[in-house]
Design an enzyme around this catalytic site. Structure first.
Site, mmCIF file in Angstrom:
data_model
loop_
_atom_site.group_PDB
_atom_site.id
_atom_site.type_symbol
_atom_site.label_atom_id
_atom_site.label_comp_id
_atom_site.label_asym_id
_atom_site.label_seq_id
_atom_site.Cartn_x
_atom_site.Cartn_y
_atom_site.Cartn_z
ATOM 1 N N LYS A 16 24.345 33.804 -32.711
ATOM 2 C CA LYS A 16 23.983 32.455 -33.162
ATOM 3 C C LYS A 16 23.399 31.702 -31.984
ATOM 4 O O LYS A 16 23.877 31.858 -30.859
ATOM 5 C CB LYS A 16 25.220 31.704 -33.657
ATOM 6 C CG LYS A 16 25.750 32.208 -34.971
ATOM 7 C CD LYS A 16 26.830 31.258 -35.481
ATOM 8 C CE LYS A 16 27.828 32.000 -36.344
ATOM 9 N NZ LYS A 16 29.210 31.675 -36.117
ATOM 10 N N GLU A 35 30.874 22.488 -32.098
ATOM 11 C CA GLU A 35 31.187 23.336 -30.945
ATOM 12 C C GLU A 35 29.956 23.611 -30.087
ATOM 13 O O GLU A 35 30.050 23.696 -28.867
ATOM 14 C CB GLU A 35 31.836 24.635 -31.441
ATOM 15 C CG GLU A 35 33.237 24.382 -31.972
ATOM 16 C CD GLU A 35 33.835 25.537 -32.757
ATOM 17 O OE1 GLU A 35 33.577 25.612 -33.979
ATOM 18 O OE2 GLU A 35 34.524 26.362 -32.152
ATOM 19 N N GLY A 37 35.561 23.598 -41.592
ATOM 20 C CA GLY A 37 35.171 23.759 -43.009
ATOM 21 C C GLY A 37 36.155 23.191 -44.013
ATOM 22 O O GLY A 37 35.770 22.398 -44.892
ATOM 23 N N ARG A 94 44.247 35.494 -41.722
ATOM 24 C CA ARG A 94 45.315 35.770 -40.751
ATOM 25 C C ARG A 94 46.622 35.129 -41.208
ATOM 26 O O ARG A 94 46.616 34.015 -41.740
ATOM 27 C CB ARG A 94 44.960 35.212 -39.369
ATOM 28 C CG ARG A 94 43.744 35.847 -38.727
ATOM 29 C CD ARG A 94 43.666 35.431 -37.251
ATOM 30 N NE ARG A 94 42.372 35.727 -36.687
ATOM 31 C CZ ARG A 94 41.464 34.791 -36.351
ATOM 32 N NH1 ARG A 94 41.738 33.506 -36.499
ATOM 33 N NH2 ARG A 94 40.313 35.145 -35.849
ATOM 34 N N ARG A 125 29.122 30.928 -25.274
ATOM 35 C CA ARG A 125 30.518 30.861 -25.707
ATOM 36 C C ARG A 125 31.213 32.153 -25.287
ATOM 37 O O ARG A 125 30.725 33.246 -25.568
ATOM 38 C CB ARG A 125 30.578 30.738 -27.223
ATOM 39 C CG ARG A 125 31.987 30.766 -27.722
ATOM 40 C CD ARG A 125 32.042 30.860 -29.211
ATOM 41 N NE ARG A 125 33.435 30.854 -29.630
ATOM 42 C CZ ARG A 125 33.882 31.496 -30.707
ATOM 43 N NH1 ARG A 125 33.047 32.163 -31.466
ATOM 44 N NH2 ARG A 125 35.140 31.445 -31.021
ATOM 45 N N HIS A 139 39.665 27.970 -30.058
ATOM 46 C CA HIS A 139 38.957 26.822 -30.654
ATOM 47 C C HIS A 139 38.932 25.640 -29.676
ATOM 48 O O HIS A 139 38.832 24.484 -30.085
ATOM 49 C CB HIS A 139 39.628 26.313 -31.945
ATOM 50 C CG HIS A 139 39.569 27.252 -33.109
ATOM 51 N ND1 HIS A 139 40.608 27.379 -33.996
ATOM 52 C CD2 HIS A 139 38.606 28.097 -33.534
ATOM 53 C CE1 HIS A 139 40.282 28.261 -34.928
ATOM 54 N NE2 HIS A 139 39.059 28.722 -34.673
ATOM 55 N N ASN A 190 37.897 28.946 -41.412
ATOM 56 C CA ASN A 190 38.410 30.246 -41.836
ATOM 57 C C ASN A 190 39.512 30.666 -40.869
ATOM 58 O O ASN A 190 40.573 31.112 -41.277
ATOM 59 C CB ASN A 190 37.259 31.255 -41.903
ATOM 60 C CG ASN A 190 37.646 32.445 -42.754
ATOM 61 O OD1 ASN A 190 38.508 32.348 -43.634
ATOM 62 N ND2 ASN A 190 37.054 33.590 -42.476
ATOM 63 N N GLU A 242 37.155 19.252 -43.002
ATOM 64 C CA GLU A 242 36.107 18.260 -43.249
ATOM 65 C C GLU A 242 35.794 18.080 -44.731
ATOM 66 O O GLU A 242 35.326 17.021 -45.151
ATOM 67 C CB GLU A 242 34.816 18.673 -42.516
ATOM 68 C CG GLU A 242 34.930 18.579 -41.006
ATOM 69 C CD GLU A 242 33.770 19.247 -40.283
ATOM 70 O OE1 GLU A 242 32.659 19.287 -40.833
ATOM 71 O OE2 GLU A 242 33.983 19.751 -39.163
ATOM 72 N N ASN A 243 36.034 19.145 -45.511
ATOM 73 C CA ASN A 243 35.552 19.125 -46.897
ATOM 74 C C ASN A 243 36.609 19.089 -47.983
ATOM 75 O O ASN A 243 36.315 18.695 -49.104
ATOM 76 C CB ASN A 243 34.672 20.361 -47.145
ATOM 77 C CG ASN A 243 33.429 20.347 -46.289
ATOM 78 O OD1 ASN A 243 32.619 19.435 -46.393
ATOM 79 N ND2 ASN A 243 33.287 21.335 -45.424
ATOM 80 N N ASN A 285 26.008 32.134 -28.984
ATOM 81 C CA ASN A 285 27.331 32.556 -29.421
ATOM 82 C C ASN A 285 27.199 33.987 -29.940
ATOM 83 O O ASN A 285 26.754 34.209 -31.062
ATOM 84 C CB ASN A 285 27.819 31.598 -30.519
ATOM 85 C CG ASN A 285 29.218 31.931 -31.002
ATOM 86 O OD1 ASN A 285 29.792 32.955 -30.639
ATOM 87 N ND2 ASN A 285 29.760 31.062 -31.828
HETATM 88 P P1 AMP Z 1 34.536 27.277 -40.899
HETATM 89 O O1 AMP Z 1 35.263 28.487 -40.380
HETATM 90 O O2 AMP Z 1 34.849 26.032 -40.168
HETATM 91 O O3 AMP Z 1 33.070 27.506 -41.105
HETATM 92 O O4 AMP Z 1 35.126 27.040 -42.373
HETATM 93 C C1 AMP Z 1 34.869 27.912 -43.443
HETATM 94 C C2 AMP Z 1 35.818 27.630 -44.588
HETATM 95 O O5 AMP Z 1 35.736 26.259 -44.981
HETATM 96 C C3 AMP Z 1 35.491 28.390 -45.858
HETATM 97 O O6 AMP Z 1 36.083 29.676 -45.858
HETATM 98 C C4 AMP Z 1 36.121 27.528 -46.940
HETATM 99 O O7 AMP Z 1 37.468 27.909 -47.121
HETATM 100 C C5 AMP Z 1 36.118 26.137 -46.346
HETATM 101 N N1 AMP Z 1 35.184 25.223 -47.017
HETATM 102 C C6 AMP Z 1 33.866 25.051 -46.781
HETATM 103 N N2 AMP Z 1 33.342 24.124 -47.602
HETATM 104 C C7 AMP Z 1 34.367 23.680 -48.380
HETATM 105 C C8 AMP Z 1 34.477 22.722 -49.431
HETATM 106 N N3 AMP Z 1 33.432 22.010 -49.854
HETATM 107 N N4 AMP Z 1 35.694 22.554 -49.989
HETATM 108 C C9 AMP Z 1 36.773 23.264 -49.580
HETATM 109 N N5 AMP Z 1 36.714 24.178 -48.587
HETATM 110 C C10 AMP Z 1 35.535 24.390 -48.007
#
Ligand code: AMP
Length: 406
Positions: free
Chosen positions: A19, A369, A315, A226, A76, A165, A196, A318-319, A12
């Site tokens: 990556k 991904e 991110g 964005r 990618r 995505h 993000n 899931e969290n 990627n």
């Molecule tokens: P990604 O682009 O999928 O890697 O997601 C990154 C974003 O996920 C970060 O900028 C955070 O806003 C969010 N994120 C990651 N870990 C957590 C968490 N434990 N709780 C809330 N938001 C999270």
């Protein structure tokens, strides 16, 4: 007979990073992964050096690019335009077409191309497969892909809704069907990829029928930096009243908007911390984010007619349990709710967070991904090898020939 090579190196290439992951499709194992950052800014001068460093690292672990077990390299590629509807074996014509699409993704496609060209130089004999972020969305019906602007102008400049995505939406919608114990063709799923960058998609029987990103990744949900949906006249208005240039509004809407624009932070963890401390700007940013998300859930429910599941991924998805709870709050009328206890459980596995017997299953489905890129890559080289080996075999549609690897 020599055993078939089953390993795939996934690359990627970003504008300043590379990556990589090495996966074995025979058993799904991840043999190596890593990232080279600050390409061009530090000791690593360019993508060629970056890939050479990765190759040396892999060779040191006995996993070199010259290994006979390596079946292919999967790349990618962000923008596949209207033509690339599935993972595609790279040749000169494919490289030229990706190059032609550079105006649609001026930051991403050149970096992706550099990655492919570098890999071709290092292993000219090895199949290289381009896996496009846009491909999964090419099944969108014309009425969803068209912008309501002058047709001749749109067609002359390839202006339509492409979506991004795609590897994540494909992977998560399939995994969600699996979680429900059904075949993807039997279920309708709304996938909410909240990282993000963020996007939603409506997947009907395994095919994408609508997605929130458009010509570029700017459209749709509120994201980290964005704006998502905005009146396009804001750009010309800012030009007239504030003298802002095209480059400045591009920067404003892509880098200084979304959660960061609203409250100064783009990380949902930080925003939640600030909300807990009573910070009003953070609260409002969260409310704007959730409001947009709800509008899309409602809209995609209407697009699909029947929704079997809503899947949160990436991110934030899931969290961030509070985001999931807020996104479905008040949507019991649409069959949506989460069980507060299930919602706060943390595992890396796909899981249901709605109560038993709920009309719509709400789920958390971690995305992967790299796996999806490797899967598409391997399916493509396997199909190519099979059709070359047998005169009888039908020319395989690459995306449909995955075989029992997942
Ligand atoms: P990604 O682009 O999928 O890697 O997601 C990154 C974003 O996920 C970060 O900028 C955070 O806003 C969010 N994120 C990651 N870990 C957590 C968490 N434990 N709780 C809330 N938001 C999270």
């Amino acid at each position: 007979m020599t055993p078939r090579a089953t390993r795939v190196l996934v690359l990627n290439s970003g504008s300043s990073s590379l990556k990589y992951q090495l996966l074995d499709m025979a058993d799904g194992s991840r043999l190596a992964s890593g990232v080279v950052e600050r390409i061009g800014e530090g000791p690593v001068a360019d993508h060629t050096e970056a890939l050479e460093a990765v190759a040396a690292e892999l060779a040191g672990a006995g996993l070199g690019l010259d290994s006979p077990e390596l079946a292919a390299i999967g790349h990618r590629v962000v923008h596949g335009g209207p033509r690339f509807t599935a993972p595609t074996l790279v040749d000169d014509a494919v490289l030229a077409e990706i190059e032609r699409l550079v105006p649609l993704a001026p930051l991403h496609n050149p970096a992706n191309l550099t990655g492919i060209r570098t890999a071709l130089r290092l292993r000219p004999d090895l199949p290289q497969v381009a896996v496009f972020d846009t491909a999964f969305h090419t099944t969108m019906p014309e009425h969803a892909a068209r912008y309501a602007i002058d047709t001749a102008t749109a067609d002359a400049h390839l202006i339509r809704r492409y979506g991004f995505h795609g590897t994540s939406h494909a992977y998560v919608s399939r995994k969600t069907a699996e979680l429900l114990g059904k075949d993807p063709s039997e279920v309708n799923v709304i996938v909410l990829h909240l990282g993000n960058g963020a996007s939603a998609s409506a997947v009907e029987g395994g095919r994408c029928v609508e997605t929130s990103m458009g010509l570029t990744p700017l459209e749709g949900l509120v994201m980290g930096t964005r704006s998502g949906d905005i009146d396009p006249a804001v750009t010309s208005h800012l030009h007239r009243v504030a003298g802002m240039s095209v480059a400045e509004t591009d920067e404003l809407l892509n880098k200084k908007s979304g959660l960061a624009g609203l409250c100064g932070d783009n990380d949902m963890r930080e925003i939640q911390r600030r909300i807990d401390e009573g910070d009003e700007r953070a609260r409002l940013a969260f409310a704007v984010y959730i409001h947009r998300l709800k509008k899309y859930i409602g809209a995609y429910t209407a697009v699909l007619g029947r929704v079997d599941a809503v899947a949160f991924t990436a991110g934030v998805g899931e969290n961030a349990a509070p985001v999931r709870a807020a996104a479905v709050a008040g949507l019991a009328g649409l069959g949506l709710s989460v069980d507060p206890e299930r919602n706060t459980v943390r595992t890396g596995e796909p899981r249901v967070i709605s109560p038993d017997g709920a009309p719509v299953v709400v789920a958390v489905v971690p995305t992967d991904e790299e796996w999806e890129i490797a899967r598409g890559t391997f399916a493509t080289v396997t199909a190519t090898a099979d059709s070359a080996a047998s005169m009888d075999s039908a020319p395989a549609g690459a995306g449909e020939s995955a075989g029992p690897i997942d």
